[in-house]
Design an enzyme around this catalytic site. Structure first.
Site, PDB file in Angstrom:
ATOM      1  N   TYR A 264       0.876  -1.137   0.049  1.00  0.00           N
ATOM      2  CA  TYR A 264      -0.101  -0.104   0.275  1.00  0.00           C
ATOM      3  C   TYR A 264       1.019   1.488   0.117  1.00  0.00           C
ATOM      4  O   TYR A 264       0.586   1.984  -0.698  1.00  0.00           O
ATOM      5  CB  TYR A 264      -1.155  -0.639   1.348  1.00  0.00           C
ATOM      6  CG  TYR A 264      -2.084   1.602   1.299  1.00  0.00           C
ATOM      7  CD1 TYR A 264      -3.202   1.724   0.566  1.00  0.00           C
ATOM      8  CD2 TYR A 264      -1.163   2.022   2.262  1.00  0.00           C
ATOM      9  CE1 TYR A 264      -3.176   2.511   0.778  1.00  0.00           C
ATOM     10  CE2 TYR A 264      -1.646   3.231   2.145  1.00  0.00           C
ATOM     11  CZ  TYR A 264      -2.847   4.184   1.317  1.00  0.00           C
ATOM     12  OH  TYR A 264      -3.637   5.434   1.132  1.00  0.00           O
ATOM     13  N   ASP A 299      -8.518  -3.204  -0.969  1.00  0.00           N
ATOM     14  CA  ASP A 299      -9.623  -2.351  -1.309  1.00  0.00           C
ATOM     15  C   ASP A 299      -9.234  -1.192  -2.166  1.00  0.00           C
ATOM     16  O   ASP A 299     -10.070  -1.018  -2.291  1.00  0.00           O
ATOM     17  CB  ASP A 299     -10.200  -1.847   0.049  1.00  0.00           C
ATOM     18  CG  ASP A 299      -9.777  -0.965   1.292  1.00  0.00           C
ATOM     19  OD1 ASP A 299      -8.721  -2.490   1.521  1.00  0.00           O
ATOM     20  OD2 ASP A 299      -9.715  -0.232   1.721  1.00  0.00           O
ATOM     21  N   LYS A 371     -11.707  -9.197   6.036  1.00  0.00           N
ATOM     22  CA  LYS A 371     -12.611  -7.402   6.282  1.00  0.00           C
ATOM     23  C   LYS A 371     -12.711  -7.319   4.691  1.00  0.00           C
ATOM     24  O   LYS A 371     -12.235  -6.752   3.012  1.00  0.00           O
ATOM     25  CB  LYS A 371     -10.801  -6.674   6.210  1.00  0.00           C
ATOM     26  CG  LYS A 371     -11.434  -5.423   7.212  1.00  0.00           C
ATOM     27  CD  LYS A 371     -10.449  -4.174   7.403  1.00  0.00           C
ATOM     28  CE  LYS A 371     -10.673  -3.016   7.132  1.00  0.00           C
ATOM     29  NZ  LYS A 371      -9.949  -2.414   7.474  1.00  0.00           N
TER      30      LYS A 371
END
Lengths: 521, 259
Positions: A264, A299, A371
């Site tokens: 990320y 995500d 998640k």
């Protein structure tokens, strides 16, 4: 739960094997290098905290002084504890103050002096590791004294910027049904090469991650956990330039989950890839020890790329996160792999596509606490349509057995949630759970129907991409823009100047203890 | 004058529920009042109606009230609003340039330049606060918008903080930058102004007419001071990446046919 999609176990095994091949050279890099933040984390484990009058932490001051004098190739511990013993300093803080003033002469001790320094460092760092172990045991005690809520856990965010405002909001959210509270960090903290100190009341769009803020919030949630008879978990972010240190602070203050992705920071924050992978490995070793569940950030890929076209990049990233996580000692039950409900609602069969993706991931990672992130990209400001979309998200999450549901707000993208936004969001998920909580058990996609075929297609695309990554190397793939939309070369981005190749005789007592524990497991 | 509709093309209008001129609106809000015992409930609804009346809703009806925790109540109210809208008095703010969606920005760059638009960004002087420039440049972005790196047709070179003016000019030249973005947060002794002037002067001196578009941003800048500081555009507090991207195409990738 498994076996609804007729996934070929040979193909699934192949996907994991390709991820391992892609990740292994990077792991080797992490084994042979260190970073300023890894070294500072060692000092934090040994109990060095606090900051000078400019707010710069003593761990930074001491590490910088050692780096200037003898370099970090041998680690910070050897010269630090040698100077501590030689100078008769009572503690690391006193040493750091003198070192920052240029009053300490560091050296790389040999022979008996070297042995003495290593032993002293071992003793100090072991205290930090023992504290993390004690916190983990304390979590088990709290879970026994209260209760562990059933999955899916309801995950809610607070983000006022002021820890003393966050606390009542978090407690209210817990009373309204939240199982997990995440405190969003202040914008830009990930790019600070130090961890701020103390309780903070000013943050932009979030609250600084500091040891004291961690402690205050955990204590407040312990109070509310006892009141409710249900353990309320606390989440923060071990990402950015200080991943290793924040992981240590989280372990020492009994945080329960940490955002911690392998790529990320590289993709979205332009942090140097090499720095990230080294920091990531150490931080995950700490999380493994602390019993912390990591949350990965897949995500995010779907907020920049199209959620249908890029579905396979999510799977690839999850497989890489799994490889790196397991390699660092995390159990599958600590791998909170992320994904999201981000397909454009204008696309025909969008809900079926979401079900296919969510079910695929559930079956690929049967033991991981997945998640699931709610829609953000297609929340338009039409709060009524948004509320409906959130209900479909909740339904998809329940039908496919997702473990952690981040609860969507109908005012996503408009403002930080109102009290009523949160209340309505919880009403939404409660309704869907009551009405359709058992639907997953009856959900059997046709073996060769739309959902099953789509899932197999995404897996096949993931394998193709993993093959490409494997042949060119992960760092090259990142440099060429394979993930997200940006190119991140291994010699670019922030924090590269904090990467140091380990020399022969590199000494890091924390790494030794954390890796020994893995071998023992 | 009738309040039920438009008159002679210009109009006085009222909200429309299901009948012209009925003035019906919906509203939801929270009051910090409890909704527990019966007397509390009656008081809470009365409080909501009082607010609705003060907002011009008459008659108003509380269609939903729900306690949230011990101290708050959420209301949904429908009512007839007594205000009217005079369309002739509506003013629309003129913008120097339209804010475009990312796809449109990319398209404009492709068709006008036929290559990527190159942006070099930096915090200059001693300023180490990269929050502003990162919010505009990083993919992560700001305020729900992706940063300039997200735009397929923009190539971003982010030099980070404490960049010297000479280095910035050299890099901009080497990268053939179309635009240079500098961020200045620290304002002690007006450092943001002197740094920006110095930067603009250096680009003029070194590159003359070939200089890139110069854009400065920061929370304490006066957006009207661009000319005074020698730059092409200044962005103040609260600027989002799409505003910057839209300005860049406005200035550098004019639409075909536009003059």
């Amino acid at each position: 739960m498994t076996g609804k999609l007729n996934l070929d176990p040979v193909i699934v095994h192949q996907a994991r094997e390709l991820a391992r091949q892609a990740g292994q050279p990077v792991t080797e890099l992490a084994r042979t290098h260190t970073t300023v933040s890894v070294e500072r984390a060692v000092l934090r484990l040994a109990g060095l905290d606090g900051a000078d009058s400019d707010g710069m932490p003593w761990v930074n001051r001491l590490t910088d002084a050692i780096r200037e004098s003898v370099g970090l190739e041998h680690g910070v511990a050897l010269p630090a504890w040698d100077a501590l013993l030689a100078g008769g300093y009572p503690d690391l803080r006193t040493l750091a103050v003198d070192a920052a003033a240029g009053l300490v002469k560091f050296r790389l001790p040999a022979g008996d002096d070297g042995d003495a320094a290593r032993q002293a460092a071992d003793r100090s760092v072991r205290k930090g590791i023992s504290l993390i172990d004690a916190r983990r045991a304390e979590r088990d005690q709290m879970l026994a004294a209260t209760s562990d809520p059933p999955m899916p856990w309801i995950y809610l965010i607070v983000a006022t910027g002021d820890i003393y405002e966050d606390i009542p909001q978090a407690q209210a959210a817990a009373r309204e049904g939240a199982d997990v509270i995440a405190v969003i960090r202040s914008t830009g903290q990930s790019l600070l090469d130090y961890v701020p100190e103390g309780a903070t009341r000013e943050g932009y769009a979030g609250t600084y991650a500091t040891q004291e803020n961690f402690r205050l919030m955990r204590a407040a949630l312990d109070d509310v956990s006892r009141e409710l008879g249900r353990y309320v978990r606390l989440t923060n972010y071990a990402s950015g330039l200080c991943m290793p240190e924040i992981a240590v602070l989280a372990g020492m203050q009994r945080l329960d989950m940490m955002l911690n992705d392998c790529m990320y920071g590289i993709i979205f924050r332009d942090i140097n890839p090499v720095r990230t992978f080294i920091d990531q490995r150490f931080s995950r070793q700490v999380h493994a020890r602390a019993g912390i569940v990591i949350n990965t950030g897949e995500d995010n890929y779907l907020t920049t790329a199209d959620a249908v076209d890029a579905a396979h990049t999510v799977v690839v990233s999850q497989l890489l996160n799994e490889y790196f996580g397991r390699e660092a000692g995390l159990a599958d039950s600590q791998l909170g792999l992320g994904h999201a409900f981000e397909i454009n609602p204008e696309v025909p069969d969008s809900f079926l596509l979401e079900l296919a993706h969510a079910q695929l991931i559930r079956e690929l990672f049967p033991d991981a606490p997945l998640k699931y992130m709610p829609p953000t990209k297609h929340m338009t400001g039409n709060v009524f349509a948004g509320y409906l979309l959130d209900a479909f998200f909740n339904l998809a999450g329940l039908m496919t057995g997702q473990s952690i549901l981040l609860i969507g707000m109908m005012t996503e993208g408009i403002h930080t949630p109102f009290l009523s936004d949160r209340d309505l969001a919880l009403e939404n998920v409660r309704y869907v759970r009551r009405a359709a909580g058992q639907l997953g058990a009856s959900f059997r996609p046709e073996p060769d129907g739309f959902v099953a075929q789509r899932a197999r297609q995404v897996l096949a695309e993931a394998i193709d991409l993993l093959r490409t990554i494997g042949s060119q190397g992960l760092l090259t793939a990142i440099a060429e823009g394979t993930f997200g939309v940006t190119k991140r070369p291994p010699d670019g981005g922030r924090g590269l100047d904090g990467v140091v190749q380990r020399a022969e005789g590199y000494f890091n007592p924390a790494t030794s203890m954390l890796e020994a524990a893995e071998v023992a497991r | 004058m009738s309040l039920t509709g438009k008159i002679g093309g210009i109009g006085i209008v009222r909200p429309y529920g299901d009948t012209t001129g009925d003035g019906r609106v919906q509203l939801s809000f929270t009051l910090p009042v409890p909704f527990g015992a019966e007397t509390e409930r009656a008081r809470a609804e009365g409080a909501a109606l009082q607010l609705a009346a003060k907002m011009g809703l008459d008659p108003a009806m509380v269609v939903h009230a729900k306690g949230m925790g011990p101290d708050f109540t959420f209301f949904i109210v429908y009512g007839r609003v007594s205000h009217v809208v005079d369309l002739s008095a509506v003013t629309v703010a003129e913008r120097e340039f339209p804010v475009l969606p990312a796809a449109e920005v990319n398209l404009r760059i492709r068709s006008a330049l036929g290559r990527k638009l190159v942006v070099v960004g930096a915090c200059i002087g001693t300023d180490a606060h990269t929050v502003g420039i990162d919010a505009i440049l990083n993919v992560k972005g700001h305020a729900g918008e992706k940063g300039l790196e997200y735009y397929r047709e923009i190539r971003v070179v982010n030099m980070g903080s404490q960049v010297g003016v000479a280095d910035l000019v050299a890099r901009a030249e080497a990268e053939r930058a179309d635009a240079v973005l500098v961020s200045q947060v620290v304002t002690q002794r007006d450092a943001h102004l002197s740094n920006t002037r110095e930067m603009a002067g250096a680009f003029r001196r070194e590159l003359g007419e070939q200089r890139p578009l110069l854009v400065a941003g920061g929370p304490r800048f006066d957006p009207g001071a661009a000319r005074d500081l020698g730059v092409d555009k200044i962005f103040g507090r609260g600027t989002t990446p799409s505003e910057v991207a839209s300005y860049l195409v406005h200035a550098l990738a004019p639409q075909e046919g536009a003059t």
